[in-house]
Design an enzyme around this catalytic site. Structure first.
Site, short mmCIF file in Angstrom:
data_model
loop_
_atom_site.label_atom_id
_atom_site.label_comp_id
_atom_site.label_asym_id
_atom_site.label_seq_id
_atom_site.Cartn_x
_atom_site.Cartn_y
_atom_site.Cartn_z
N ARG A 163 0.83 -1.21 0.00
CA ARG A 163 0.00 0.00 0.00
C ARG A 163 0.86 1.27 0.00
O ARG A 163 0.50 2.28 -0.61
CB ARG A 163 -0.91 -0.03 1.23
CG ARG A 163 -1.94 1.09 1.27
CD ARG A 163 -3.03 0.73 2.28
NE ARG A 163 -4.01 1.79 2.42
CZ ARG A 163 -4.06 2.63 3.45
NH1 ARG A 163 -3.17 2.52 4.44
NH2 ARG A 163 -4.99 3.56 3.51
N HIS A 195 0.36 4.38 -2.53
CA HIS A 195 0.13 5.75 -2.06
C HIS A 195 1.26 6.69 -2.45
O HIS A 195 1.06 7.90 -2.55
CB HIS A 195 -0.10 5.77 -0.54
CG HIS A 195 -1.49 5.35 -0.15
ND1 HIS A 195 -2.17 5.88 0.92
CD2 HIS A 195 -2.34 4.44 -0.70
CE1 HIS A 195 -3.37 5.32 1.01
NE2 HIS A 195 -3.48 4.43 0.04
N ASN A 216 -3.65 8.91 4.59
CA ASN A 216 -2.47 8.30 5.21
C ASN A 216 -2.45 8.35 6.73
O ASN A 216 -1.92 7.44 7.38
CB ASN A 216 -1.19 8.98 4.69
CG ASN A 216 -0.99 8.77 3.21
OD1 ASN A 216 -1.34 7.72 2.67
ND2 ASN A 216 -0.44 9.76 2.52
N HIS A 237 -6.35 -5.98 -2.46
CA HIS A 237 -7.16 -6.12 -1.25
C HIS A 237 -7.47 -7.59 -0.94
O HIS A 237 -8.29 -7.88 -0.09
CB HIS A 237 -8.45 -5.30 -1.37
CG HIS A 237 -8.24 -3.84 -1.19
ND1 HIS A 237 -9.25 -2.90 -1.28
CD2 HIS A 237 -7.10 -3.12 -0.92
CE1 HIS A 237 -8.75 -1.69 -1.07
NE2 HIS A 237 -7.46 -1.80 -0.86
#
Length: 322
Positions: free
Chosen positions: A63, A67, A95, A194
């Site tokens: 992740r 990001h 975040n 996911h």
């Protein structure tokens, strides 16, 4: 009018693709073969030991790369700490109290600095650790393109604007990914990340209490057991994004969506009578198709606006500029 809008989107997509292509052409899979031959084994052993301590960390590292790349490109900007004169991205809404694994990145960078000081960027450390996390948890392998350099700046505003929210609808998801040169198929494949990891109650509370048509009733009830309706109560309680195999990288995430058991609103949007349904169905039936498209999309995401050549720097400490 609709055709004008579609044409404008195509032009934007092509412009983004051109921007990505120009600098990503300088990335290569053997970039450090001479300057840091022990790079891969050094990163992998540190990632492995972090995942041995906490399986969830694999999803957290993956992740971080996502990001980072979505905010002005894959440039390590996410890793910069705030200072009295500098506001980074760590406290941006997507975040704060959410992005994690920064200490593991510090450990990897320290280990890499011991074998080849001031050679490998933090942006590349993120890219390799994302790949290693997927592989360690049973997912596909691929050759990571390297040669990125680290940003000297960060943008909290861009992080707030660019990273898709868990409450996004399908159109919003498609446009967020399109803005960085990624197609709807890339978006669905990358959402398959996911298949591992956990989400906080605050990100799915609205879905399990307010949605009815797009959620399996027994699944909603199960999730409600650990996520109270009242905001401020149990906000950080965790639930697995894939209820079947939460620590194994596989295609069960897509099977869950077909059964209306996507945890986040944005997850279930991929299978809710819209244009992504057929891709979800394909991935649920064909794990190798998902794996192959996931790899393609990860490589494309890693190509988003990297700093190369003399741009940026090679940070010694990922948390601060040199």
């Amino acid at each position: 009018m609709a055709s004008l809008k579609i044409n404008a989107n195509i032009v934007l997509f092509l412009l983004v693709s051109l921007l990505i292509g120009s600098s990503s052409a300088q990335l290569s899979t053997n970039f450090y073969s001479k300057s840091c031959p022990k790079l891969y084994q050094t990163v992998k052993s540190t990632v492995q030991s972090a995942i041995n301590k906490e399986t969830r960390m694999g999803a957290s590292l993956l992740r971080l790369f996502f990001h980072d790349c979505f905010v002005n490109g894959c440039d390590g900007s996410l890793l910069l700490d705030d200072t009295s004169s500098f506001t980074g991205e760590k406290r941006a809404a997507p975040n704060v109290n959410s992005a994690r694994g920064f200490e593991v990145i510090d450990n990897i960078k320290s280990a890499v600095e011991k074998v080849c000081p001031a050679v490998v960027s933090c942006a590349d450390v993120l890219a390799i650790s994302a790949r290693d996390s997927v592989v360690i948890l049973g997912g596909p392998n691929w050759n990571v393109k390297l040669g990125r350099r680290d940003a000297r700046t960060a943008s909290q505003g861009a992080a707030n604007r660019s990273i898709p929210s868990p409450t996004s609808n399908l159109n919003r998801l498609i446009s967020s990914f399109s803005a960085v040169g990624l197609s709807t198929k890339d978006m669905v494949a990358l959402s398959g990340a996911h298949t591992i990891g956990q989400a906080r109650c605050t990100t799915f509370r609205s879905r399990i209490y307010n949605e009815t048509n797009s959620i399996d009733a027994s699944f909603a009830k199960t999730r409600q057991n650990n996520c109270p309706r009242t905001s401020g109560s149990g906000d950080n309680n965790l639930a697995p994004l894939d209820l079947q195999t939460p620590t194994k990288f596989d295609n069960n995430y897509f099977k869950n969506l077909i059964n209306k058991k996507g945890l986040l609103h944005s997850d279930q949007q991929l299978f809710n009578g819209g244009s992504a349904d057929s891709i979800v169905t394909s991935y649920s039936n064909n794990p190798s198709s998902f794996s192959s498209d996931f790899v393609t999309a990860m490589i494309k995401m890693g190509d988003i606006r990297p700093l190369t050549g003399s741009n940026g720097e090679i940070r010694k400490n990922c948390r601060r500029r040199n």
